[in-house]
Scaffold this active site. Structure first.
Site, short mmCIF file in Angstrom:
data_model
loop_
_atom_site.label_atom_id
_atom_site.label_comp_id
_atom_site.label_asym_id
_atom_site.label_seq_id
_atom_site.Cartn_x
_atom_site.Cartn_y
_atom_site.Cartn_z
N ASP A 106 9.72 -14.15 -0.63
CA ASP A 106 8.71 -13.78 0.38
C ASP A 106 7.39 -14.25 -0.03
O ASP A 106 6.90 -13.95 -0.84
CB ASP A 106 8.75 -12.32 0.92
CG ASP A 106 7.90 -12.00 2.16
OD1 ASP A 106 6.81 -12.58 2.22
OD2 ASP A 106 8.50 -11.65 2.96
N SER A 109 6.27 -15.62 6.14
CA SER A 109 7.21 -14.56 6.50
C SER A 109 7.33 -14.49 8.07
O SER A 109 7.94 -15.61 8.48
CB SER A 109 6.69 -13.47 6.04
OG SER A 109 7.60 -12.31 5.88
#
Length: 303
Positions: free
Chosen positions: A176, A50
């Site tokens: 993610d 991320s």
């Protein structure tokens, strides 16, 4: 562009660096990279998830921590710099915000606009090997991305549902990586002598009653619980040599304008990292002879 510090593979233990996910809290990673630069130590390999994928990719592409900080500062402090950069790419605006899906941003397009040009490259061209974490939607399994174009891989690793669209790479729909491996130190532990991990997971704000928390704060809390549980489980199985947790847990997902505060709060862990690197990397480096070859026992060395 500032030159990356020299790397001494023959004289120092090698270091694997893992930079975790945590949205705005991940700006703390810049302080940790400053520690490496200030000691002239370069990681052998980097893993990122991320926001850790964003900042780790910049560093792996050859930017120094100082350059990363200078590039991001005007972008995170206010919207005007972001809008200005977006307006400089008019052909990409329609792709960035589709009128059919106005609340979801196209990650690769956004990153192409905002990140330094050096990052818009291929994994094979990086100065430091890089592994980025994502999750495959169909199988719900973690995926390590380390081949092909960098930008789509970063976008996949940082595609937080409801904010950025999932990214399709090689026929796989990815989102993610924090939902499977938010601080991916286990991905690189076997690739270096020492593993450094930076966890920027959040924590609930207990200074006010839960009933006064906003919907966004409650969602943040749910993510924190998941991410912290994953990190604890992996730490119990095989911990990194040092796990750094900058004191940034109370910052919320979109607190990017508080970059200076976040970096200030990260200073103690930066100093802890520097001391660790001095003891474990520099302190364990054999003395160097005039030719740069480690001096043998019983011979003199030149410093």
């Amino acid at each position: 562009m500032d030159a990356q510090p020299p790397f001494h593979p023959s004289s120092r233990p090698t270091v694997a660096l893992a930079l975790g996910g945590g949205a705005a809290r991940g700006l703390a990673h810049i302080a940790m990279l400053e520690a490496f630069d200030e000691l002239d130590i370069r990681p052998k390999v980097i893993a990122g998830c991320s926001i850790g994928a964003v900042i780790g990719s910049c560093y792996a592409a050859g930017l120094s921590a100082k350059e990363i900080r200078a590039h991001l500062a005007p972008l995170v402090v206010g919207k005007s710099a972001v809008v200005k950069r977006a307006l400089g790419h008019p052909l990409k605006l329609f792709k960035l915000w589709s009128p059919f899906r106005p609340t979801i941003v196209d990650g690769p397009t956004l990153l192409e606009i905002l990140l330094p040009k050096a990052v818009n490259t291929d994994f094979a061209n990086l100065k430091i090997p890089l592994h980025l974490m994502a999750v495959e939607y169909a199988s719900m399994e973690p995926v390590v991305l380390n081949k092909g174009p960098i930008i789509p891989a970063i976008a996949a690793s940082a595609s937080l549902p409801s904010l950025m669209r999932p990214v399709e790479i090689d026929g796989r729909v990815l989102f993610d990586g924090g939902f499977a491996n938010p601080t991916p130190f286990d991905v690189v532990q076997s690739e270096a002598d020492i593993t450094v991990a930076v966890d920027v997971g959040g924590k609930p704000d207990l200074r006010k009653p839960v009933e006064t928390h906003s919907k966004e704060e409650l969602w943040d809390g749910a993510f924190f619980a998941l991410f912290n549980a994953v990190v604890r489980e992996k730490e119990a199985r095989r911990a990194p040599d040092i796990l750094l947790r900058p004191d940034v847990g109370l910052y919320r997902t979109m607190d990017f304008p508080k970059m200076d505060e976040i970096l200030k709060k990260s200073a103690p862990e930066k100093q802890r990292l520097k001391q660790f690197l001095i003891e474990r990397v520099i302190g364990n480096a054999p003395a160097q002879g005039p030719s740069g070859v480690a001096a043998q026992e019983g011979t003199s060395s030149t410093i």
